[in-house]
Design a protein around this motif. Structure first.
Motif, PDB file in Angstrom:
ATOM      1  N   UNK A  36      16.869 -19.661 -49.295  1.00 25.19           N
ATOM      2  CA  UNK A  36      17.347 -19.576 -50.677  1.00 25.19           C
ATOM      3  C   UNK A  36      16.822 -18.314 -51.350  1.00 25.19           C
ATOM      4  N   UNK A  37      15.560 -18.003 -51.136  1.00 25.66           N
ATOM      5  CA  UNK A  37      14.959 -16.814 -51.737  1.00 25.66           C
ATOM      6  C   UNK A  37      15.678 -15.548 -51.259  1.00 25.66           C
ATOM      7  N   UNK A  38      15.896 -15.450 -49.965  1.00 26.78           N
ATOM      8  CA  UNK A  38      16.558 -14.264 -49.403  1.00 26.78           C
ATOM      9  C   UNK A  38      18.022 -14.226 -49.839  1.00 26.78           C
ATOM     10  N   UNK A  39      18.671 -15.378 -49.892  1.00 31.83           N
ATOM     11  CA  UNK A  39      20.061 -15.437 -50.352  1.00 31.83           C
ATOM     12  C   UNK A  39      20.157 -14.954 -51.807  1.00 31.83           C
ATOM     13  N   UNK A  40      19.205 -15.352 -52.633  1.00 40.89           N
ATOM     14  CA  UNK A  40      19.190 -14.904 -54.030  1.00 40.89           C
ATOM     15  C   UNK A  40      19.034 -13.386 -54.113  1.00 40.89           C
ATOM     16  N   UNK A  41      18.220 -12.815 -53.227  1.00 32.55           N
ATOM     17  CA  UNK A  41      18.067 -11.358 -53.194  1.00 32.55           C
ATOM     18  C   UNK A  41      19.396 -10.693 -52.829  1.00 32.55           C
ATOM     19  N   UNK A  42      20.100 -11.251 -51.845  1.00 37.66           N
ATOM     20  CA  UNK A  42      21.391 -10.698 -51.438  1.00 37.66           C
ATOM     21  C   UNK A  42      22.409 -10.827 -52.571  1.00 37.66           C
ATOM     22  N   UNK A  43      22.396 -11.965 -53.267  1.00 41.13           N
ATOM     23  CA  UNK A  43      23.303 -12.146 -54.398  1.00 41.13           C
ATOM     24  C   UNK A  43      23.011 -11.134 -55.501  1.00 41.13           C
ATOM     25  N   UNK A  72      16.480 -28.693 -39.362  1.00 44.14           N
ATOM     26  CA  UNK A  72      15.812 -27.435 -39.006  1.00 44.14           C
ATOM     27  C   UNK A  72      16.792 -26.457 -38.387  1.00 44.14           C
ATOM     28  N   UNK A  73      17.664 -26.952 -37.508  1.00 45.65           N
ATOM     29  CA  UNK A  73      18.645 -26.071 -36.886  1.00 45.65           C
ATOM     30  C   UNK A  73      19.540 -25.430 -37.946  1.00 45.65           C
ATOM     31  N   UNK A  74      20.021 -26.229 -38.871  1.00 45.14           N
ATOM     32  CA  UNK A  74      20.883 -25.714 -39.934  1.00 45.14           C
ATOM     33  C   UNK A  74      20.121 -24.789 -40.886  1.00 45.14           C
ATOM     34  N   UNK A  75      18.879 -25.137 -41.175  1.00 46.39           N
ATOM     35  CA  UNK A  75      18.060 -24.283 -42.042  1.00 46.39           C
ATOM     36  C   UNK A  75      17.781 -22.946 -41.366  1.00 46.39           C
ATOM     37  N   UNK A  76      17.538 -22.972 -40.055  1.00 43.67           N
ATOM     38  CA  UNK A  76      17.344 -21.718 -39.310  1.00 43.67           C
ATOM     39  C   UNK A  76      18.602 -20.854 -39.372  1.00 43.67           C
ATOM     40  N   UNK A  77      19.768 -21.481 -39.225  1.00 46.32           N
ATOM     41  CA  UNK A  77      21.029 -20.731 -39.306  1.00 46.32           C
ATOM     42  C   UNK A  77      21.228 -20.157 -40.703  1.00 46.32           C
ATOM     43  N   UNK A  78      20.920 -20.943 -41.727  1.00 47.02           N
ATOM     44  CA  UNK A  78      21.050 -20.465 -43.107  1.00 47.02           C
ATOM     45  C   UNK A  78      20.112 -19.290 -43.356  1.00 47.02           C
ATOM     46  N   UNK A  79      18.900 -19.378 -42.825  1.00 48.60           N
ATOM     47  CA  UNK A  79      17.939 -18.286 -42.984  1.00 48.60           C
ATOM     48  C   UNK A  79      18.434 -17.028 -42.288  1.00 48.60           C
ATOM     49  N   UNK A  80      18.945 -17.179 -41.080  1.00 47.96           N
ATOM     50  CA  UNK A  80      19.468 -16.032 -40.341  1.00 47.96           C
ATOM     51  C   UNK A  80      20.629 -15.377 -41.102  1.00 47.96           C
ATOM     52  N   UNK A  81      21.549 -16.196 -41.585  1.00 52.94           N
ATOM     53  CA  UNK A  81      22.700 -15.667 -42.318  1.00 52.94           C
ATOM     54  C   UNK A  81      22.232 -14.965 -43.592  1.00 52.94           C
ATOM     55  N   UNK A  82      21.284 -15.554 -44.295  1.00 56.10           N
ATOM     56  CA  UNK A  82      20.764 -14.935 -45.509  1.00 56.10           C
ATOM     57  C   UNK A  82      20.095 -13.599 -45.191  1.00 56.10           C
ATOM     58  N   UNK A  83      19.299 -13.575 -44.121  1.00 58.48           N
ATOM     59  CA  UNK A  83      18.638 -12.323 -43.731  1.00 58.48           C
ATOM     60  C   UNK A  83      19.656 -11.246 -43.372  1.00 58.48           C
ATOM     61  N   UNK A  84      20.694 -11.643 -42.642  1.00 57.15           N
ATOM     62  CA  UNK A  84      21.704 -10.666 -42.242  1.00 57.15           C
ATOM     63  C   UNK A  84      22.514 -10.169 -43.437  1.00 57.15           C
ATOM     64  N   UNK A  85      22.786 -11.044 -44.398  1.00 58.38           N
ATOM     65  CA  UNK A  85      23.524 -10.600 -45.579  1.00 58.38           C
ATOM     66  C   UNK A  85      22.693  -9.624 -46.404  1.00 58.38           C
TER      67      UNK A  85
END
Length: 103
Positions: A36-43, A72-85
């Motif tokens: 969420x933190x990284x996604x907010x940065x991307x937003x 955890x699997x879904x949270x890891x995917x969300x983190x990866x997507x947020x980092x990549x964005x």
């Protein structure tokens, strides 16, 4: 011993991990908070990907359903997507010029 293959992304590489079912990969709540933190940065850079929030919602739903491994699997995917964005947002600050201007 029954082993499960999990894959994680570390420094851009897909790394397989052989883990027993009892091994917990991490804390999905903590991973979701980081995502969420990284996604907010991307937003904030107007570059958040639309898929991030649904992945986080699915991870929260898995937690509520009592499935921490799926969460955890879904949270890891969300983190990866947020980092990549966020990574893409940062690279696009200059990369667009090459595509548009050719320099």
């Amino acid at each position: 011993m029954n082993k499960t293959i999990h894959t994680v992304i570390r420094q851009g590489l897909l790394v397989p991990l052989l883990l027993s079912p009892a091994v917990v990969l991490g804390d999905p709540v903590e991973t979701l908070a980081r995502a969420m933190d990284i996604h907010q940065q991307a937003l904030a850079e107007e570059h958040g990907w639309a898929v991030t929030e649904p992945l986080m919602e699915e991870a929260r739903a898995a937690l509520e359903a009592g499935d921490p491994e799926q969460a955890q699997m879904l949270a890891d995917r969300a983190l990866l997507v947020a980092e990549q964005s966020l990574k893409q947002a940062q690279s696009e600050k200059t990369a667009w010029k090459t595509r548009v201007v050719g320099r």
